[in-house]
Write an enzyme that holds these catalytic residues in place. Structure first.
Site, PDB file in Angstrom:
ATOM      1  N   SER A   1      -3.773   0.563  -4.358  1.00  0.00           N
ATOM      2  CA  SER A   1      -2.985  -0.589  -3.909  1.00  0.00           C
ATOM      3  C   SER A   1      -3.836  -1.821  -3.639  1.00  0.00           C
ATOM      4  O   SER A   1      -3.326  -2.837  -3.204  1.00  0.00           O
ATOM      5  CB  SER A   1      -2.230  -0.217  -2.625  1.00  0.00           C
ATOM      6  OG  SER A   1      -3.148   0.095  -1.588  1.00  0.00           O
TER       7      SER A   1
ATOM      8  N   HIS B   1       0.825  -1.212   0.000  1.00  0.00           N
ATOM      9  CA  HIS B   1       0.000   0.000   0.000  1.00  0.00           C
ATOM     10  C   HIS B   1       0.860   1.264   0.000  1.00  0.00           C
ATOM     11  O   HIS B   1       0.631   2.198  -0.764  1.00  0.00           O
ATOM     12  CB  HIS B   1      -0.942  -0.027   1.198  1.00  0.00           C
ATOM     13  CG  HIS B   1      -1.602   1.286   1.467  1.00  0.00           C
ATOM     14  ND1 HIS B   1      -2.518   1.845   0.603  1.00  0.00           N
ATOM     15  CD2 HIS B   1      -1.460   2.169   2.482  1.00  0.00           C
ATOM     16  CE1 HIS B   1      -2.915   3.012   1.089  1.00  0.00           C
ATOM     17  NE2 HIS B   1      -2.284   3.232   2.219  1.00  0.00           N
TER      18      HIS B   1
ATOM     19  N   HIS C   1       0.949   5.161  -2.208  1.00  0.00           N
ATOM     20  CA  HIS C   1       1.348   6.534  -1.869  1.00  0.00           C
ATOM     21  C   HIS C   1       2.564   7.078  -2.612  1.00  0.00           C
ATOM     22  O   HIS C   1       2.602   8.260  -2.949  1.00  0.00           O
ATOM     23  CB  HIS C   1       1.632   6.648  -0.369  1.00  0.00           C
ATOM     24  CG  HIS C   1       0.402   6.587   0.475  1.00  0.00           C
ATOM     25  ND1 HIS C   1      -0.534   7.595   0.522  1.00  0.00           N
ATOM     26  CD2 HIS C   1      -0.067   5.622   1.310  1.00  0.00           C
ATOM     27  CE1 HIS C   1      -1.508   7.271   1.356  1.00  0.00           C
ATOM     28  NE2 HIS C   1      -1.258   6.064   1.846  1.00  0.00           N
TER      29      HIS C   1
ATOM     30  N   GLU D   1      -6.793   8.658   0.617  1.00  0.00           N
ATOM     31  CA  GLU D   1      -6.861   7.196   0.671  1.00  0.00           C
ATOM     32  C   GLU D   1      -7.886   6.604  -0.292  1.00  0.00           C
ATOM     33  O   GLU D   1      -7.618   5.613  -0.951  1.00  0.00           O
ATOM     34  CB  GLU D   1      -7.177   6.720   2.094  1.00  0.00           C
ATOM     35  CG  GLU D   1      -6.071   6.979   3.100  1.00  0.00           C
ATOM     36  CD  GLU D   1      -4.789   6.200   2.813  1.00  0.00           C
ATOM     37  OE1 GLU D   1      -4.791   5.298   1.965  1.00  0.00           O
ATOM     38  OE2 GLU D   1      -3.772   6.531   3.441  1.00  0.00           O
TER      39      GLU D   1
HETATM   40  N1  TIH Z   1      -6.956  -1.483   1.863  1.00  0.00           N
HETATM   41  C1  TIH Z   1      -5.641  -1.035   1.456  1.00  0.00           C
HETATM   42  C2  TIH Z   1      -4.962  -2.104   0.598  1.00  0.00           C
HETATM   43  O1  TIH Z   1      -5.433  -3.226   0.546  1.00  0.00           O
HETATM   44  O2  TIH Z   1      -3.943  -1.804  -0.021  1.00  0.00           O
HETATM   45  C3  TIH Z   1      -4.781  -0.733   2.639  1.00  0.00           C
HETATM   46  C4  TIH Z   1      -5.354   0.381   3.472  1.00  0.00           C
HETATM   47  C5  TIH Z   1      -5.269   1.711   3.237  1.00  0.00           C
HETATM   48  C6  TIH Z   1      -5.907   2.482   4.212  1.00  0.00           C
HETATM   49  C7  TIH Z   1      -6.491   1.766   5.153  1.00  0.00           C
HETATM   50  S1  TIH Z   1      -6.222   0.136   4.844  1.00  0.00           S
HETATM   51 FE   FE2 Z   2      -2.331   5.055   3.299  1.00  0.00          FE
END
Ligand code: TIH
Ligand code: FE2
Length: 330
Positions: free
Chosen positions: A252, A188, A193, A233
């Site tokens: 991600s 992630h 990011h 996010e």
């Molecule tokens: N759900 C995201 C992922 O699977 O890459 C990770 C997260 C980002 C923010 C909260 S959980």
């Molecule tokens: Fe994040």
């Protein structure tokens, strides 16, 4: 008399919470919250997997010991971890073509061209940071848990990214659920990011938001963090008539990315004052997403929103010393 009391009150500064003044003080911004611990939470895909839990703890210990100025140690990833990385990488590469916003794709292409990100191996934070320092001066700092929103936002003020008020975690998601992780993991951070922090305009806006969080009230922090959640996010934008992801949590997670851009969830126009009050989901796909014109427009609106927060002082950031100075008007 009442007037006297009022005068007394307005002359007093409201209590300003402590905040870091120099980049080194981010060492003190590592207050963690517990959520989705695979040791106790059955919602975590690694729940009950002893090997996974031990590995996650080992990598978190490394991060917890990190201090400002330390050299980042390289992590030896296992073949199984590289495998998870490749699986997610391939799925995302394919989906990003149509579902990632153009800013993301442009910056990701650069990271791939320079060989900073590769499909074959999980990259080391050290080489990611060398790239980011050249591009925008942002650096990723490892941390060992889900950070408080205040600490997370404060580090952005110094162009330091400690994960998504999460962790610039160095561990990976559980291999049985590569499409979505309930907690942020290295995939992630790197595939969600990093391409965004490689963009000069986005880096500047992220830092501005961080600066506006310094000394803010608990309520302001809560609102800022909520908007950040829905945009940085999980934000979407419309490009060429299509919904595309701007949020790192979507970029991600190949499962949620498809879900977010489909007509299953609700889509609402991004308006900071409204978004700031919305409750969010964090152990599964979101039922609701906000749609902005674009990432720059969205961050611009967020900056404008936070700029209206009242603070009894203003701050000047000095990039040469990487510190902030308070200016109070009398
Ligand atoms: N759900 C995201 C992922 O699977 O890459 C990770 C997260 C980002 C923010 C909260 S959980
Ligand atoms: Fe994040």
């Amino acid at each position: 008399s009442i007037t006297a009391v009022r005068m007394y009150k307005t002359r007093q500064d409201p209590e300003v919470p402590w905040f870091p003044r120099h980049v080194s003080e981010i060492d003190k911004c590592s207050h963690c919250i517990t959520k989705y611990e695979p040791t106790i939470d059955p919602r975590h895909p690694g729940f009950g997997d002893e090997v996974y839990i031990a590995r996650r703890e080992e990598l978190n210990r490394l991060a917890a010991n990190f201090r400002y100025g330390d050299q980042l140690a390289d992590v030896q990833y296992t073949e199984a971890e590289h495998d998870t990385w490749r699986q997610v990488f391939d799925k995302l590469e394919h989906l990003h073509v149509t579902l990632a916003c153009s800013t993301y794709r442009r910056n990701l292409a650069m990271l791939l061209e320079e060989g900073v990100l590769t499909r074959e191996r999980i990259p080391q934070l050290r080489s990611i940071n060398a790239f980011l320092e050249r591009r925008t001066g942002f650096i990723l700092r490892p941390c060992s848990g889900l950070l408080s929103a205040r600490d997370f936002l404060a580090s952005l003020a110094f162009r330091v990214f400690q994960g998504s008020y999460e962790n610039t975690t160095q561990y990976l998601r559980h291999h049985t659920k590569p499409h979505h992780s309930p907690e942020p993991d290295l995939i992630h951070e790197l595939l969600g990011h990093v391409p965004m922090f490689a963009d000069p305009a986005l880096a500047q806006m992220s830092q501005d938001i961080g600066l506006m969080s310094l000394g803010a009230s608990d309520e302001q922090i809560e609102r800022l963090a909520t908007v950040y959640w829905f945009i940085v996010e999980f934000g979407l934008c419309r490009e060429e008539g299509q919904l595309r992801a701007i949020g790192a949590g979507l970029l991600s997670a190949f499962g949620e990315l498809q879900h977010a851009c489909s007509d299953v969830p609700e889509h609402r126009e991004f308006i900071p004052t409204e978004t700031a009050l919305q409750k969010y989901e964090d152990d599964d796909y979101q039922p609701l997403y906000y749609v902005a014109d674009g990432i720059e427009e969205a961050l611009g609106k967020l900056r404008e929103y936070a700029g209206k927060f009242e603070r009894p002082f203003s701050l000047i950031y000095d990039p040469y010393t990487r510190s902030v100075t308070e200016v109070r008007s009398v």
